[in-house]
Design a protein around this motif. Sequence first.
Motif, PDB file in Angstrom:
ATOM      1  N   PRO B 104     -18.276  -4.666   1.715  1.00 49.52           N
ATOM      2  CA  PRO B 104     -16.955  -5.317   1.712  1.00 49.52           C
ATOM      3  C   PRO B 104     -16.031  -4.922   0.561  1.00 49.52           C
ATOM      4  O   PRO B 104     -14.886  -4.543   0.822  1.00 49.52           O
ATOM      5  N   PRO B 105     -16.484  -4.949  -0.718  1.00 53.30           N
ATOM      6  CA  PRO B 105     -15.533  -4.563  -1.764  1.00 53.30           C
ATOM      7  C   PRO B 105     -15.085  -3.114  -1.643  1.00 53.30           C
ATOM      8  O   PRO B 105     -13.918  -2.806  -1.922  1.00 53.30           O
ATOM      9  N   LEU B 106     -15.999  -2.239  -1.203  1.00 48.81           N
ATOM     10  CA  LEU B 106     -15.632  -0.831  -1.027  1.00 48.81           C
ATOM     11  C   LEU B 106     -14.542  -0.704   0.026  1.00 48.81           C
ATOM     12  O   LEU B 106     -13.520  -0.044  -0.170  1.00 48.81           O
ATOM     13  N   LEU B 107     -14.782  -1.383   1.147  1.00 53.14           N
ATOM     14  CA  LEU B 107     -13.867  -1.310   2.274  1.00 53.14           C
ATOM     15  C   LEU B 107     -12.497  -1.856   1.882  1.00 53.14           C
ATOM     16  O   LEU B 107     -11.463  -1.203   2.076  1.00 53.14           O
ATOM     17  N   THR B 108     -12.488  -3.039   1.283  1.00 51.58           N
ATOM     18  CA  THR B 108     -11.226  -3.685   0.957  1.00 51.58           C
ATOM     19  C   THR B 108     -10.426  -2.861  -0.050  1.00 51.58           C
ATOM     20  O   THR B 108      -9.243  -2.601   0.157  1.00 51.58           O
ATOM     21  N   ASN B 109     -11.082  -2.437  -1.125  1.00 50.66           N
ATOM     22  CA  ASN B 109     -10.354  -1.706  -2.158  1.00 50.66           C
ATOM     23  C   ASN B 109      -9.831  -0.375  -1.654  1.00 50.66           C
ATOM     24  O   ASN B 109      -8.702   0.001  -1.948  1.00 50.66           O
ATOM     25  N   ALA B 110     -10.664   0.348  -0.892  1.00 51.99           N
ATOM     26  CA  ALA B 110     -10.233   1.641  -0.394  1.00 51.99           C
ATOM     27  C   ALA B 110      -9.062   1.467   0.572  1.00 51.99           C
ATOM     28  O   ALA B 110      -8.071   2.212   0.520  1.00 51.99           O
ATOM     29  N   TYR B 111      -9.158   0.439   1.424  1.00 53.91           N
ATOM     30  CA  TYR B 111      -8.078   0.224   2.394  1.00 53.91           C
ATOM     31  C   TYR B 111      -6.772  -0.144   1.685  1.00 53.91           C
ATOM     32  O   TYR B 111      -5.724   0.454   1.935  1.00 53.91           O
ATOM     33  N   VAL B 112      -6.873  -1.113   0.759  1.00 56.39           N
ATOM     34  CA  VAL B 112      -5.676  -1.544   0.053  1.00 56.39           C
ATOM     35  C   VAL B 112      -5.094  -0.376  -0.750  1.00 56.39           C
ATOM     36  O   VAL B 112      -3.880  -0.162  -0.776  1.00 56.39           O
ATOM     37  N   GLY B 113      -5.972   0.417  -1.359  1.00 51.03           N
ATOM     38  CA  GLY B 113      -5.522   1.584  -2.122  1.00 51.03           C
ATOM     39  C   GLY B 113      -4.740   2.551  -1.250  1.00 51.03           C
ATOM     40  O   GLY B 113      -3.678   3.037  -1.628  1.00 51.03           O
ATOM     41  N   MET B 114      -5.254   2.792  -0.061  1.00 50.70           N
ATOM     42  CA  MET B 114      -4.585   3.712   0.857  1.00 50.70           C
ATOM     43  C   MET B 114      -3.226   3.172   1.290  1.00 50.70           C
ATOM     44  O   MET B 114      -2.251   3.912   1.415  1.00 50.70           O
ATOM     45  N   ARG B 115      -3.163   1.856   1.503  1.00 51.62           N
ATOM     46  CA  ARG B 115      -1.901   1.276   1.976  1.00 51.62           C
ATOM     47  C   ARG B 115      -0.876   1.167   0.856  1.00 51.62           C
ATOM     48  O   ARG B 115       0.322   1.084   1.115  1.00 51.62           O
ATOM     49  N   GLU B 116      -1.357   1.120  -0.402  1.00 51.21           N
ATOM     50  CA  GLU B 116      -0.417   0.956  -1.505  1.00 51.21           C
ATOM     51  C   GLU B 116       0.189   2.274  -1.971  1.00 51.21           C
ATOM     52  O   GLU B 116       1.035   2.281  -2.853  1.00 51.21           O
ATOM     53  N   VAL B 117      -0.258   3.365  -1.361  1.00 52.47           N
ATOM     54  CA  VAL B 117       0.371   4.645  -1.681  1.00 52.47           C
ATOM     55  C   VAL B 117       1.844   4.556  -1.268  1.00 52.47           C
ATOM     56  O   VAL B 117       2.153   4.088  -0.171  1.00 52.47           O
ATOM     57  N   ASP B 118       2.711   4.966  -2.180  1.00 54.08           N
ATOM     58  CA  ASP B 118       4.154   4.873  -1.961  1.00 54.08           C
ATOM     59  C   ASP B 118       4.534   5.518  -0.614  1.00 54.08           C
ATOM     60  O   ASP B 118       4.260   6.698  -0.387  1.00 54.08           O
ATOM     61  N   ARG B 119       5.129   4.705   0.261  1.00 53.80           N
ATOM     62  CA  ARG B 119       5.462   5.213   1.607  1.00 53.80           C
ATOM     63  C   ARG B 119       6.441   6.382   1.537  1.00 53.80           C
ATOM     64  O   ARG B 119       6.416   7.276   2.370  1.00 53.80           O
ATOM     65  N   ASP B 120       7.318   6.368   0.517  1.00 55.40           N
ATOM     66  CA  ASP B 120       8.279   7.475   0.388  1.00 55.40           C
ATOM     67  C   ASP B 120       7.550   8.797   0.161  1.00 55.40           C
ATOM     68  O   ASP B 120       7.940   9.840   0.700  1.00 55.40           O
ATOM     69  N   VAL B 121       6.477   8.722  -0.646  1.00 53.29           N
ATOM     70  CA  VAL B 121       5.703   9.939  -0.930  1.00 53.29           C
ATOM     71  C   VAL B 121       5.071  10.448   0.359  1.00 53.29           C
ATOM     72  O   VAL B 121       5.096  11.643   0.656  1.00 53.29           O
ATOM     73  N   VAL B 122       4.520   9.511   1.144  1.00 56.95           N
ATOM     74  CA  VAL B 122       3.882   9.915   2.395  1.00 56.95           C
ATOM     75  C   VAL B 122       4.922  10.543   3.328  1.00 56.95           C
ATOM     76  O   VAL B 122       4.670  11.564   3.964  1.00 56.95           O
ATOM     77  N   ARG B 123       6.111   9.910   3.369  1.00 50.23           N
ATOM     78  CA  ARG B 123       7.160  10.441   4.246  1.00 50.23           C
ATOM     79  C   ARG B 123       7.602  11.828   3.783  1.00 50.23           C
ATOM     80  O   ARG B 123       7.833  12.723   4.584  1.00 50.23           O
ATOM     81  N   ALA B 124       7.695  11.985   2.454  1.00 49.94           N
ATOM     82  CA  ALA B 124       8.060  13.289   1.913  1.00 49.94           C
ATOM     83  C   ALA B 124       7.033  14.337   2.323  1.00 49.94           C
ATOM     84  O   ALA B 124       7.379  15.457   2.710  1.00 49.94           O
ATOM     85  N   ALA B 125       5.741  13.956   2.271  1.00 52.29           N
ATOM     86  CA  ALA B 125       4.676  14.884   2.650  1.00 52.29           C
ATOM     87  C   ALA B 125       4.828  15.280   4.112  1.00 52.29           C
ATOM     88  O   ALA B 125       4.678  16.452   4.476  1.00 52.29           O
ATOM     89  N   ARG B 126       5.169  14.277   4.934  1.00 52.93           N
ATOM     90  CA  ARG B 126       5.341  14.590   6.353  1.00 52.93           C
ATOM     91  C   ARG B 126       6.534  15.525   6.530  1.00 52.93           C
ATOM     92  O   ARG B 126       6.495  16.469   7.306  1.00 52.93           O
ATOM     93  N   GLY B 127       7.597  15.245   5.751  1.00 55.01           N
ATOM     94  CA  GLY B 127       8.798  16.071   5.832  1.00 55.01           C
ATOM     95  C   GLY B 127       8.525  17.510   5.442  1.00 55.01           C
ATOM     96  O   GLY B 127       9.189  18.438   5.911  1.00 55.01           O
ATOM     97  N   MET B 128       7.533  17.706   4.551  1.00 54.12           N
ATOM     98  CA  MET B 128       7.193  19.071   4.147  1.00 54.12           C
ATOM     99  C   MET B 128       6.338  19.754   5.193  1.00 54.12           C
ATOM    100  O   MET B 128       5.898  20.883   5.005  1.00 54.12           O
TER     101      MET B 128
END
Lengths: 226, 223
Positions: B104-128
């Motif tokens: 559970p702690p592994l799952l929760t932290n990894a998931y929250v970590g992935m979701r907290e990545v700045d969405r703008d950065v992800v969008r920029a990556a997609r744009g590239m």
Amino acid sequence: MTGPPDDCLARNEWICGEYLSTRRQILLDAVLQHLQLTGISVLIGLVLAVPLAVLARRWRWSAAPVLAVTTILYTIPSLAMFSLLLPVYGLSASLVVAGLVLYSLTLLVRNILAGLRAVPEETRQAARGMGYGPIRLLLTVELPLAVPAAMAGLRVATVSAVSLVTVGAIVGFGGLGNLIYSGMNTYFKAQVLTASVLCVVIAVVADVLLLGIQRLLTPWTRAARS
Amino acid sequence: MTTLTDAWHWLTDPAHWPGDDGIGHRLVQHLVLTVVCLAVSCLIALPVALVLGHLGKGGALAVNISNAGRAIPTFAVLVLLLLTPVGNWGEGPTVLALVLFAVPPLLTNAYVGMREVDRDVVRAARGMGMTGRQMLFRVELPLALPMIMNGVRIAAVQLVATATIAALAGGGGLGRIITAGFNLASTPQVVAGAILVAAFALIVEAIFETAERLAPHWARSAR
């Protein structure tokens, strides 16, 4: 000569109504002890945590050591914690309570401190501008605003305490843990399962109750949302 | 103070180190249990959390599972597993319970970590023009690493604690020194065992702390 009774107790089944009806008093006593141990420890933890958090907030230099000590305490596994306190308290209920207090303290200090730190500076200045002294500021502005964070910590501390009490079975004061422990030694399936389920039920009920209390204590958070 | 001196004498007595019940063997057991279970739990939890986090699905489950885990007493689960057929596999119940509590702690932290990545950065990556896989491994994973490692750290400390409780249910590890001490009514042995366990847990915590300090700047949690 009559053979052994053929009921679920004799067959050692997991789920057994017979067990519930014949051992009602034992179960009730265990639940009561469980609730007492949990309640007393969390209350003592809360009484100690509030001044500690307030002090850590007031004197910034004390925040780091307070947090460090509580983190170290939290890292120590429960069985070791109870054992380390053995020379001080002997085989008694106070031993289990002392161990649980140390764990709740960690969670509560951390959360209350976070809540106090999250009070906006403008709010504090507004109160000061209205002539609030430091004590009045603390009691009527800062602490109430820290309630949501503190309650979150209290809920986690309570739920953890309910589950940690079971380890107290090693010294004979583990509430439902005692039943689990003796059930393990005699392979009494119904007893182990019933006690485990009751444990989880207590934890869930306590969590929901505290959530309700939090709602009652902080009516302004509801008004803001609607 | 005499108890502490007695505990120290117990610890330093060379007769207590060798053999199957010796401190050396118990230390190795504890270490092996912790490391093996941490590896297994990471293999189970991290891929699931990374994929769910990348897709942005199953969030409620990933977050609540760790709260639910707290309400379930480790000791109860161990005993329940012991009484099922799993109980006949030697260390089976211990390993299963340990993995159950580390996931559970592994799952929760990894998931929250992935979701907290700045969405703008992800969008920029997609744009590239990055593909989903490239985004996952080159953008989201590196940025989520501090949170993921925080989960691994919590899981590791939890494993050390749970491996101790396993001794109550007849498992191996350092907890056995404590339970044996209780059975012999030997307070020095109980305290000595507790000191060993506490030191073990604190060392694990310290290793992760040091690893974080030594990590490159971007891999540290923003504190």
